[in-house]
Design a protein around this motif. Sequence first.
Motif, PDB file in Angstrom:
ATOM      1  N   TYR A 106       0.804  -1.215   0.000  1.00 36.05           N
ATOM      2  CA  TYR A 106       0.000   0.000   0.000  1.00 36.05           C
ATOM      3  C   TYR A 106       0.845   1.277   0.000  1.00 36.05           C
ATOM      4  O   TYR A 106       0.303   2.376  -0.017  1.00 36.05           O
ATOM      5  CB  TYR A 106      -0.950   0.014   1.210  1.00 36.05           C
ATOM      6  N   GLY A 107       2.164   1.130   0.073  1.00 36.13           N
ATOM      7  CA  GLY A 107       3.044   2.289   0.011  1.00 36.13           C
ATOM      8  C   GLY A 107       3.128   3.091   1.296  1.00 36.13           C
ATOM      9  O   GLY A 107       3.490   4.264   1.273  1.00 36.13           O
ATOM     10  N   VAL A 108       2.804   2.471   2.426  1.00 37.27           N
ATOM     11  CA  VAL A 108       2.855   3.188   3.707  1.00 37.27           C
ATOM     12  C   VAL A 108       3.923   2.616   4.637  1.00 37.27           C
ATOM     13  O   VAL A 108       3.982   2.981   5.810  1.00 37.27           O
ATOM     14  CB  VAL A 108       1.467   3.208   4.407  1.00 37.27           C
ATOM     15  N   ASP A 109       4.762   1.745   4.112  1.00 37.41           N
ATOM     16  CA  ASP A 109       5.787   1.122   4.947  1.00 37.41           C
ATOM     17  C   ASP A 109       6.746   2.152   5.528  1.00 37.41           C
ATOM     18  O   ASP A 109       7.158   2.033   6.675  1.00 37.41           O
ATOM     19  CB  ASP A 109       6.549   0.028   4.189  1.00 37.41           C
ATOM     20  N   ALA A 110       7.072   3.189   4.765  1.00 38.52           N
ATOM     21  CA  ALA A 110       7.983   4.223   5.275  1.00 38.52           C
ATOM     22  C   ALA A 110       7.361   4.989   6.438  1.00 38.52           C
ATOM     23  O   ALA A 110       8.071   5.498   7.300  1.00 38.52           O
ATOM     24  CB  ALA A 110       8.372   5.180   4.157  1.00 38.52           C
ATOM     25  N   LEU A 111       6.051   5.053   6.478  1.00 38.26           N
ATOM     26  CA  LEU A 111       5.366   5.758   7.566  1.00 38.26           C
ATOM     27  C   LEU A 111       5.241   4.907   8.821  1.00 38.26           C
ATOM     28  O   LEU A 111       5.279   5.426   9.933  1.00 38.26           O
ATOM     29  CB  LEU A 111       3.966   6.188   7.114  1.00 38.26           C
ATOM     30  N   LEU A 112       5.062   3.613   8.652  1.00 32.44           N
ATOM     31  CA  LEU A 112       4.751   2.753   9.796  1.00 32.44           C
ATOM     32  C   LEU A 112       5.904   1.883  10.274  1.00 32.44           C
ATOM     33  O   LEU A 112       5.959   1.553  11.451  1.00 32.44           O
ATOM     34  CB  LEU A 112       3.572   1.839   9.457  1.00 32.44           C
ATOM     35  N   MET A 113       6.796   1.492   9.405  1.00 28.64           N
ATOM     36  CA  MET A 113       7.789   0.497   9.774  1.00 28.64           C
ATOM     37  C   MET A 113       9.095   1.100  10.281  1.00 28.64           C
ATOM     38  O   MET A 113      10.117   0.466  10.280  1.00 28.64           O
ATOM     39  CB  MET A 113       8.080  -0.423   8.571  1.00 28.64           C
ATOM     40  N   ARG A 114       9.027   2.350  10.714  1.00 25.72           N
ATOM     41  CA  ARG A 114      10.171   2.988  11.343  1.00 25.72           C
ATOM     42  C   ARG A 114       9.656   3.980  12.380  1.00 25.72           C
ATOM     43  O   ARG A 114       8.488   4.331  12.371  1.00 25.72           O
ATOM     44  CB  ARG A 114      11.038   3.710  10.323  1.00 25.72           C
ATOM     45  N   SER A 115      10.538   4.427  13.235  1.00 24.38           N
ATOM     46  CA  SER A 115      10.141   5.418  14.235  1.00 24.38           C
ATOM     47  C   SER A 115       9.865   6.748  13.543  1.00 24.38           C
ATOM     48  O   SER A 115      10.539   7.106  12.593  1.00 24.38           O
ATOM     49  CB  SER A 115      11.254   5.618  15.259  1.00 24.38           C
ATOM     50  N   THR A 116       8.872   7.461  14.032  1.00 27.94           N
ATOM     51  CA  THR A 116       8.569   8.767  13.492  1.00 27.94           C
ATOM     52  C   THR A 116       8.496   9.768  14.631  1.00 27.94           C
ATOM     53  O   THR A 116       7.896   9.514  15.651  1.00 27.94           O
ATOM     54  CB  THR A 116       7.235   8.757  12.727  1.00 27.94           C
TER      55      THR A 116
END
Length: 93
Positions: free
Chosen positions: A79-89
């Motif tokens: 879905y293209g949201v891995d950069a948002l969810l799979m790392r600390s923000t």
Amino acid sequence: MLLLPATLTAHEARDTLRMLKQSIQGQADGVEVDASGLVQFDSSALSVLLECRRQAQAWGKTFTLRDAPPKLAALAKLYGVDALLMRSTGAPN
């Protein structure tokens, strides 16, 4: 640390999100969500996590997803949201 339930599909999403939002408000600095217990899920799990991330950041808190099952990580990538969810923000400036 907030724990995701074993099942998080469209059927459970609304109640899970309500519970997590209440818990996010009570967190001091950062929000850590443990996804290790997640067994059965669909794209609704991503929606819940994205909303939790948004809420945490709106309240000036960091958001971290821990121990995501490989299938959840694959779904997030699809879905293209891995950069948002799979790392600390961090919280927005």
